[in-house]
Design an enzyme around this catalytic site. Sequence first.
Site, mmCIF file in Angstrom:
data_model
loop_
_atom_site.group_PDB
_atom_site.id
_atom_site.type_symbol
_atom_site.label_atom_id
_atom_site.label_comp_id
_atom_site.label_asym_id
_atom_site.label_seq_id
_atom_site.Cartn_x
_atom_site.Cartn_y
_atom_site.Cartn_z
ATOM 1 N N ASP A 98 -3.558 -7.280 14.974
ATOM 2 C CA ASP A 98 -3.763 -5.851 14.646
ATOM 3 C C ASP A 98 -2.767 -4.889 15.214
ATOM 4 O O ASP A 98 -2.146 -5.519 16.108
ATOM 5 C CB ASP A 98 -5.242 -5.412 15.078
ATOM 6 C CG ASP A 98 -5.991 -4.559 14.300
ATOM 7 O OD1 ASP A 98 -5.315 -3.991 13.525
ATOM 8 O OD2 ASP A 98 -7.215 -4.417 14.454
ATOM 9 N N ASP A 143 -9.881 -1.326 5.999
ATOM 10 C CA ASP A 143 -11.282 -1.259 6.930
ATOM 11 C C ASP A 143 -12.363 -0.622 5.944
ATOM 12 O O ASP A 143 -13.328 -0.538 6.370
ATOM 13 C CB ASP A 143 -10.999 -0.252 8.091
ATOM 14 C CG ASP A 143 -10.328 -0.905 9.105
ATOM 15 O OD1 ASP A 143 -10.089 -2.238 9.181
ATOM 16 O OD2 ASP A 143 -9.820 -0.095 10.136
HETATM 17 C C1 GLA Z 1 -8.713 -2.316 13.205
HETATM 18 C C2 GLA Z 1 -9.241 -3.282 12.192
HETATM 19 C C3 GLA Z 1 -10.442 -3.501 11.785
HETATM 20 C C4 GLA Z 1 -11.013 -4.016 13.511
HETATM 21 C C5 GLA Z 1 -10.821 -3.069 14.407
HETATM 22 C C6 GLA Z 1 -10.912 -3.314 15.885
HETATM 23 O O1 GLA Z 1 -9.449 -0.863 12.821
HETATM 24 O O2 GLA Z 1 -8.697 -2.945 10.756
HETATM 25 O O3 GLA Z 1 -10.686 -4.729 11.058
HETATM 26 O O4 GLA Z 1 -10.426 -5.487 13.701
HETATM 27 O O5 GLA Z 1 -9.632 -2.632 14.440
HETATM 28 O O6 GLA Z 1 -10.699 -2.486 16.974
#
Ligand code: GLA
Length: 719
Positions: free
Chosen positions: A468, A538
């Site tokens: 990420d 997300d």
């Molecule tokens: C980002 C990712 C999510 C999740 C969060 C965790 O927003 O896109 O899928 O993994 O971080 O903090």
Amino acid sequence: MIRYDEPSRTFSLNTPNTSYVMGITDSGYLCLYHYGRRVEHILPHPSWDELRTRDKLSYMDLAPFEYSAGGVGDYRPAALLVETLDGSQVAELTYVNHAISKGKPKLKDLPATFGSDTDAETLSITLEDKTAGVKVTLLYSVFEGIDAIIRSAQVENTGNGRFFICKVMSTSLNLVNNDYELLTLSGSWGREKNIESRPIGRGFQGVSSKRGISSAQEHPFIAVTTKGVTDTEGEVYGLNLLYSGNFRALAKLDQFDHVRAEIGIDPENFRFSVEPGESFQTPEAVTVYSSKGLGAMSRTFHDLYRQHLIRSPYTHKKRPVLINNWEATYFDFNTDKLLSIAKEAAKSGIEMLVMDDGWFGDRFDDNRALGDWKVNEEKLPGGLSYLVKEVNALGLKFGIWMEPEMVCPDSDLYRAHPDWAIKVPGREPGLARNQLVLDITREEVWQYCFESIKNVLSSANIEYLKWDMNRPLADVHSMALPADRQGEFFHRYVLSLYRMQEAVLKEFQDLLLENCSSGGGRYDAGMLYYSPQVWASDDTDAIERLKIQEGNMLIYPLSTMGAHVSDCPNHGNGRITPFETRGHVALFGTFGYELDITKISEEERAQIPGQIALYHKYNELIREGDYYRLASFSKNNEFDCWSVNAKDGSECLVAYVSVFARMNMKGRTVKLQGLDPDALYKVEGTDETYYGDVLMNVGYHFPEIRGDFQSRLVHFCRV
Ligand code: GLA
């Protein structure tokens, strides 16, 4: 595929349906004579070449230079700006030599398409300005059977002193017409890649990112299209950059109603020093021309990327159906909770548990601990090895989340090395999600991040990594660079990131890597060189996903699109959609779950095995087939429809989502595409049969469905 005709001094790059023809003019400039539908014959000498002797400046502002450097009368966007020792930014590039070779060269430190001596050819053309000491090698590659041109440029310092590159595009493209539109993929966090279109008028129209990542806001892609282009009709020139950092992509209509388009690293915040004998390599850019609308462009990008960009051993394999605990638990989990999810998941046929954010340091929320990649034993007693063994014992694989490029001020790492974060000396850096970005261009910082990943991945049987990256870069300055080279930082950051992913993949060759950046903030062609899939957004709401996924599918293969079924009311927007629709929409991506399977209703849980059976049945078709857009909810505001067809025309899976029910509409008829017109197709599970031409030219009727957010899958098989 690539031909040089000596008498006319023209180069022809021919793909099945397109020709890219360049010529060396009498004055030695390299110009574009034609790019579009395929031509077999030699083009006439261009008329504008006569201007040159009488009035150089008019000539310079008219000729369709393939790669124009600034300062000698071409007032359109320059592909290259080099500031030489005397401070001027003037260079006039003329032809030196060229070579045509089999295969496709790698690019040092950068992602690049690949091919073999039997399916790829490369043309390199060298241009030079001896006075400025600037030599440019333009690389053009084509692949057997694919209507795409892959370009990049290498700029070498052949002078006696260093120079600064202030702008260097990967592709500069001249097109003749005044009636074009510009299509972009723009959005925001949770609303990535909305397809937008606007006329190309005078001046600059385009998109860029200064965030250090390709970003959710804009995307390193533009398409110059004829007005009113559709999925099946109209001309399209799609430009996509294989790069994950700052970029610029724009089109400008000039005084003669010609368009110059360009794509490359954003020149803002960019100034790269090159010493004598050194050179700078741009990222690659892909150009796809289609005379048959956007759909043909999409299919070309998909084929190119599946066959010649995504290197992962998983590219052509079914990925394990995963369940991710992010939306299930957020930070509130422990071994017992994860095992209860895994246990229930195993019963339904789910194949992998992915433990998301919150397993390390004192990461009980998103305010702290990034950088401290040590297991939180309060949550996970016995550490990763115990948890993973237990998960494996339930028959599931195990995957993990990391955000290696980051540090929170409240972390042991930051307390030990406050100078490792990117910040300008004497200034307080701005936080985003309470975190800072590590300066991975510094060797010791890079080593720390790499070792952290290595330690985690080798501490247990971890088969998948979600990498990420949750904030853009700001307050940029590096202690590793002198003041006059700070302009190199953004690019060096991206190179360091690529180097790290390369090193991780080398060390863990069977690792399934999924990139992510607050959802789709770094879902670009550069990252696809390293990971076969990227978390698309997300926003997991099935209806919002229709738009996001349509934007992604415009250029990226469906096999790359991270998509999960999540719980309702949706955590992002509160919408309630049927579990079936959520499954149908996620089916066209990598497919998985992101919910607490122990808490959803019995009725929903009971649907999971059936959804997974659909995944196993259709994944190969979805992963490897041809994508057709049949109707677009983002355009009609009522319903969405798309299909994936087998390349041999033997089957076709159509997804239909009736987003808003309307009274007295009597259903909708949708024309299918890409079928064998003379073949008879049977609708699976019924006795209905239709000829391909009927399905394509008359259409298939979807009966009225009551209620919003309903979906249907229809599978046609040739009989
Ligand atoms: C980002 C990712 C999510 C999740 C969060 C965790 O927003 O896109 O899928 O993994 O971080 O903090």
